[in-house]
Write an enzyme that holds these catalytic residues in place. Structure first.
Site, PDB file in Angstrom:
ATOM      1  N   MET A  30       0.839  -1.202   0.000  1.00 53.22           N
ATOM      2  CA  MET A  30       0.000   0.000   0.000  1.00 53.22           C
ATOM      3  C   MET A  30       0.876   1.255   0.000  1.00 53.22           C
ATOM      4  O   MET A  30       0.411   2.349   0.336  1.00 53.22           O
ATOM      5  CB  MET A  30      -0.933  -0.003   1.209  1.00 53.22           C
ATOM      6  CG  MET A  30      -1.913  -1.183   1.158  1.00 53.22           C
ATOM      7  SD  MET A  30      -3.405  -0.917   2.102  1.00 53.22           S
ATOM      8  CE  MET A  30      -2.747  -0.740   3.739  1.00 53.22           C
ATOM      9  N   GLY A  31       2.150   1.106  -0.347  1.00 55.60           N
ATOM     10  CA  GLY A  31       3.035   2.266  -0.428  1.00 55.60           C
ATOM     11  C   GLY A  31       3.545   2.714   0.927  1.00 55.60           C
ATOM     12  O   GLY A  31       3.492   1.954   1.891  1.00 55.60           O
ATOM     13  N   HIS A  37       9.123  -3.532   3.465  1.00 51.64           N
ATOM     14  CA  HIS A  37       8.778  -3.764   2.063  1.00 51.64           C
ATOM     15  C   HIS A  37      10.047  -4.088   1.270  1.00 51.64           C
ATOM     16  O   HIS A  37      10.037  -4.940   0.370  1.00 51.64           O
ATOM     17  CB  HIS A  37       8.138  -2.522   1.451  1.00 51.64           C
ATOM     18  CG  HIS A  37       6.878  -2.056   2.111  1.00 51.64           C
ATOM     19  ND1 HIS A  37       6.814  -0.892   2.841  1.00 51.64           N
ATOM     20  CD2 HIS A  37       5.631  -2.582   2.157  1.00 51.64           C
ATOM     21  CE1 HIS A  37       5.581  -0.714   3.291  1.00 51.64           C
ATOM     22  NE2 HIS A  37       4.837  -1.740   2.909  1.00 51.64           N
ATOM     23  N   GLY A 152       4.727 -10.335   3.974  1.00 49.22           N
ATOM     24  CA  GLY A 152       5.482 -10.230   5.221  1.00 49.22           C
ATOM     25  C   GLY A 152       4.829 -10.989   6.363  1.00 49.22           C
ATOM     26  O   GLY A 152       3.610 -10.990   6.504  1.00 49.22           O
ATOM     27  N   VAL A 181      10.806  -7.292   9.522  1.00 53.75           N
ATOM     28  CA  VAL A 181      11.964  -6.398   9.676  1.00 53.75           C
ATOM     29  C   VAL A 181      11.638  -5.402  10.781  1.00 53.75           C
ATOM     30  O   VAL A 181      10.544  -4.818  10.798  1.00 53.75           O
ATOM     31  CB  VAL A 181      12.263  -5.652   8.354  1.00 53.75           C
ATOM     32  CG1 VAL A 181      13.457  -4.725   8.524  1.00 53.75           C
ATOM     33  CG2 VAL A 181      12.524  -6.656   7.232  1.00 53.75           C
ATOM     34  N   SER A 191       4.135   1.300   7.995  1.00 54.56           N
ATOM     35  CA  SER A 191       3.835   2.633   7.447  1.00 54.56           C
ATOM     36  C   SER A 191       3.124   3.471   8.502  1.00 54.56           C
ATOM     37  O   SER A 191       3.272   4.691   8.544  1.00 54.56           O
ATOM     38  CB  SER A 191       2.960   2.501   6.210  1.00 54.56           C
ATOM     39  OG  SER A 191       3.567   1.614   5.289  1.00 54.56           O
TER      40      SER A 191
HETATM   41  P1  AMP Z   1       1.447  -2.919   3.512  1.00 55.38           P
HETATM   42  O1  AMP Z   1       1.998  -1.891   2.563  1.00 55.38           O
HETATM   43  O2  AMP Z   1       1.474  -2.518   4.927  1.00 55.38           O
HETATM   44  O3  AMP Z   1       0.113  -3.468   3.046  1.00 55.38           O
HETATM   45  O4  AMP Z   1       2.454  -4.151   3.422  1.00 55.38           O
HETATM   46  C1  AMP Z   1       2.780  -4.750   2.199  1.00 55.38           C
HETATM   47  C2  AMP Z   1       3.549  -6.013   2.460  1.00 55.38           C
HETATM   48  O5  AMP Z   1       4.739  -5.713   3.185  1.00 55.38           O
HETATM   49  C3  AMP Z   1       2.754  -7.020   3.313  1.00 55.38           C
HETATM   50  O6  AMP Z   1       2.990  -8.332   2.827  1.00 55.38           O
HETATM   51  C4  AMP Z   1       3.333  -6.812   4.680  1.00 55.38           C
HETATM   52  O7  AMP Z   1       3.231  -7.947   5.511  1.00 55.38           O
HETATM   53  C5  AMP Z   1       4.797  -6.523   4.345  1.00 55.38           C
HETATM   54  N1  AMP Z   1       5.427  -5.814   5.457  1.00 55.38           N
HETATM   55  C6  AMP Z   1       5.007  -4.658   6.042  1.00 55.38           C
HETATM   56  N2  AMP Z   1       5.823  -4.333   7.080  1.00 55.38           N
HETATM   57  C7  AMP Z   1       6.764  -5.319   7.151  1.00 55.38           C
HETATM   58  C8  AMP Z   1       7.879  -5.571   8.016  1.00 55.38           C
HETATM   59  N3  AMP Z   1       8.187  -4.763   9.012  1.00 55.38           N
HETATM   60  N4  AMP Z   1       8.619  -6.676   7.780  1.00 55.38           N
HETATM   61  C9  AMP Z   1       8.314  -7.520   6.766  1.00 55.38           C
HETATM   62  N5  AMP Z   1       7.288  -7.341   5.929  1.00 55.38           N
HETATM   63  C10 AMP Z   1       6.522  -6.256   6.105  1.00 55.38           C
END
Ligand code: AMP
Length: 289
Positions: A30-31, A37, A152, A181, A191
């Site tokens: 989602m940016g 990411h 993630g 991470v 985010s």
């Molecule tokens: P989001 O943009 O929050 O929808 O996340 C997009 C992808 O990045 C999803 O698969 C999340 O699980 C992964 N993600 C977000 N934060 C982390 C993190 N701290 N460590 C690993 N993966 C992450």
């Protein structure tokens, strides 16, 4: 790196990559990109020949309008981030492109409901969230026919929902889980961390520390109820934190682990808390042998 805004252009281009027999890696986001990411993108870059990152703040997975409105957005910075990591293409459609029938059910649309694993915890506290997630990810899989898609472990229940959807509905894609991470103080990168005040940011690592307390308790031989209490006790020491849930669950089904269950193997300690108006989730995998 090429940016696509429409489904038609993205499809046309991906057909070319497939024509060159490149394996395709997909990283849905989602940016407001960060090193969490980044870990997904690096893994995709290592394992596949053509990496597509999607950047779409999906309105249907937000159960609170203010959370959707306040979600951080900065496409220019995100594109520079992707470029640096060697991403081949970014797909960033607008809501009209993804949901031409509108968002308010003027016209009924098909959606994906993943029974069971969607029902508790995040599914319970965020009604409709996983229907939104599963539906948009199914759409992205149909737009970008990826060989491998990267998710993630930070969003462990989401990962379990997507894995079950792919298995039950026979999507021809391999789901690759990537470990969480963290910041140096243990806070899982997210985010939404951008929205914490400096005071809240100082307190936020207490969530990770509480999960570590619960994990230590399990590793020390305690049952799941004692481990849960240890985690909750650590959070109770922080009056600024409001706990939604902290539980020990089966990592595939997200059902609670029975207290007297012996030899259960791998479990996940999952938690959600509020700090002011920011909701944080985190989890830790633990093995019970
Ligand atoms: P989001 O943009 O929050 O929808 O996340 C997009 C992808 O990045 C999803 O698969 C999340 O699980 C992964 N993600 C977000 N934060 C982390 C993190 N701290 N460590 C690993 N993966 C992450």
């Amino acid at each position: 790196m090429i940016l696509f805004r429409t489904i038609a252009e993205m499809r046309e281009h991906i057909a070319l990559a497939r024509g060159h027999r490149l394996t395709i890696g997909l990283v849905p986001t989602m940016g407001a990109l960060h090193e969490g990411h980044g870990a997904l993108m690096r893994r995709a870059r290592e394992e596949t020949g053509y990496v597509v990152v999607t950047i779409f703040v999906n309105p249907t997975q937000f159960n609170r309008p203010d959370d959707f409105e306040k979600y951080p957005r900065d496409l220019a910075t995100d594109l520079a981030f992707c470029e640096r990591l060697g991403v081949d293409a970014v797909f960033s459609p607008d809501a009209k492109e993804m949901y031409p029938a509108g968002l308010h059910q003027e016209t009924p649309v098909a959606s994906v409901e993943v029974a069971g694993v969607s029902s508790r915890l995040e599914g319970e506290f965020r009604p409709g969230h996983f229907r939104g997630v599963a539906t948009v990810v199914a759409k992205l899989f149909n737009i970008v026919p990826a060989d491998r898609a990267y998710f993630g472990e930070k969003d462990a229940q989401q990962l379990a929902v997507i894995q079950k959807m792919v298995t039950d509905l026979n999507f021809p894609v391999t789901i690759v889980p990537v470990p969480t991470v963290r910041e140096p103080d243990g806070l899982a990168m997210s985010s939404r961390n951008q929205r914490l005040t400096p005071d809240q940011r100082r307190i936020a690592p207490a969530l990770y520390k509480a999960l570590c307390e619960a994990a230590k308790s399990i590793r020390g031989g305690d049952d799941t109820a004692s481990a849960t209490r240890a985690g909750l006790r650590a959070l109770a020491a922080m009056p600024e934190i409001r706990v939604e849930y902290l539980e020990v669950v089966d990592p595939a089904t997200f059902q609670p682990i029975a207290q007297d269950d012996q030899n259960i193997g791998d479990v996940r300690i999952v938690a959600a808390v509020w700090l002011g108006d920011v909701r944080l989730i985190d989890n830790l995998p633990v093995s019970i042998r």
